[in-house]
Motif scaffolding. Structure first.
Motif, PDB file in Angstrom:
ATOM      1  N   ILE A 279      18.618  11.598 -19.742  1.00  0.00           N
ATOM      2  CA  ILE A 279      19.745  12.257 -20.411  1.00  0.00           C
ATOM      3  C   ILE A 279      19.854  11.768 -21.844  1.00  0.00           C
ATOM      4  CG2 ILE A 279      22.249  12.515 -20.425  1.00  0.00           C
ATOM      5  CD1 ILE A 279      22.137  12.460 -17.379  1.00  0.00           C
ATOM      6  N   ILE A 280      19.644  10.473 -22.056  1.00  0.00           N
ATOM      7  CA  ILE A 280      19.701   9.922 -23.402  1.00  0.00           C
ATOM      8  C   ILE A 280      18.629  10.580 -24.275  1.00  0.00           C
ATOM      9  CG2 ILE A 280      19.350   7.821 -24.752  1.00  0.00           C
ATOM     10  CD1 ILE A 280      20.611   6.286 -22.393  1.00  0.00           C
TER      11      ILE A 280
ATOM     12  N   VAL B 260      16.676  12.791 -28.798  1.00  0.00           N
ATOM     13  CA  VAL B 260      15.363  13.121 -29.375  1.00  0.00           C
ATOM     14  C   VAL B 260      15.424  14.357 -30.284  1.00  0.00           C
ATOM     15  CG1 VAL B 260      13.009  13.838 -28.819  1.00  0.00           C
ATOM     16  CG2 VAL B 260      14.022  11.888 -27.648  1.00  0.00           C
ATOM     17  N   PRO B 261      16.044  15.468 -29.884  1.00  0.00           N
ATOM     18  CA  PRO B 261      16.072  16.625 -30.801  1.00  0.00           C
ATOM     19  C   PRO B 261      16.720  16.336 -32.154  1.00  0.00           C
ATOM     20  CG  PRO B 261      16.603  17.336 -28.589  1.00  0.00           C
ATOM     21  CD  PRO B 261      16.574  15.838 -28.557  1.00  0.00           C
ATOM     22  N   PRO B 262      17.885  15.663 -32.227  1.00  0.00           N
ATOM     23  CA  PRO B 262      18.407  15.332 -33.564  1.00  0.00           C
ATOM     24  C   PRO B 262      17.490  14.383 -34.326  1.00  0.00           C
ATOM     25  CG  PRO B 262      20.147  15.146 -31.945  1.00  0.00           C
ATOM     26  CD  PRO B 262      18.883  15.346 -31.188  1.00  0.00           C
ATOM     27  N   GLY B 263      16.829  13.473 -33.615  1.00  0.00           N
ATOM     28  CA  GLY B 263      15.891  12.577 -34.280  1.00  0.00           C
ATOM     29  C   GLY B 263      14.729  13.323 -34.900  1.00  0.00           C
TER      30      GLY B 263
ATOM     31  N   HIS C 246      29.817   7.859 -23.155  1.00  0.00           N
ATOM     32  CA  HIS C 246      29.247   7.199 -21.976  1.00  0.00           C
ATOM     33  C   HIS C 246      27.726   7.222 -21.937  1.00  0.00           C
ATOM     34  CE1 HIS C 246      33.295   6.892 -20.423  1.00  0.00           C
ATOM     35  NE2 HIS C 246      33.462   8.173 -20.709  1.00  0.00           N
ATOM     36  N   MET C 247      27.081   7.261 -23.108  1.00  0.00           N
ATOM     37  CA  MET C 247      25.621   7.282 -23.136  1.00  0.00           C
ATOM     38  C   MET C 247      25.028   5.935 -22.712  1.00  0.00           C
ATOM     39  SD  MET C 247      24.796  10.317 -23.878  1.00  0.00           S
ATOM     40  CE  MET C 247      23.096  10.251 -24.337  1.00  0.00           C
ATOM     41  N   VAL C 248      25.770   4.853 -22.880  1.00  0.00           N
ATOM     42  CA  VAL C 248      25.278   3.534 -22.483  1.00  0.00           C
ATOM     43  C   VAL C 248      25.008   3.486 -20.982  1.00  0.00           C
ATOM     44  CG1 VAL C 248      25.969   1.111 -22.264  1.00  0.00           C
ATOM     45  CG2 VAL C 248      26.373   2.326 -24.382  1.00  0.00           C
TER      46      VAL C 248
END
Length: 105
Positions: free
Chosen positions: A70-71, A76-79, A62-64
């Motif tokens: 929250i996104i 951002v950390p994995p990026g 449900h990130m969309v």
């Protein structure tokens, strides 16, 4: 008290995502079946894997429908980690070549 209703998403969205996941998996298997080798093979497999992960995160997690904050907290950390992994991969090649030149010349 206010009556809160749960948000319902159309089933069609989920069916399309399942279909797209199936198609991306099929392409991933076809890369192996066709017999591609080397960087092209691994680039295509990784690209299909990331597309599937993006679809799963966007729709099933449900990130969309979430807020931008929250996104950013989730993505951002994995990026940043992927960016640093890329830097380490570049540095590892330099280190390998320097060691080979030092120890074998």
């Amino acid at each position: 008290m206010a009556h809160a209703e749960a948000q319902q998403h159309p089933i069609g969205i989920y069916l399309w995502v399942w279909f797209l996941l199936f198609v991306l998996s099929l392409f991933s298997y076809l890369v192996d079946y066709v017999g591609l080798e080397g960087y092209l093979k691994w680039t295509l497999i990784t690209a299909f894997m990331l597309m599937k992960a993006g679809l799963i995160m966007a729709v099933f997690m449900h990130m969309v429908w979430e807020r931008l904050a929250i996104i950013c907290v989730v993505l951002v950390p994995p990026g940043v980690l992927v960016f640093f992994m890329g830097l380490m991969a570049l540095e590892s090649r330099y280190t390998l070549l320097a060691r080979l030149e030092f120890f074998f010349h």
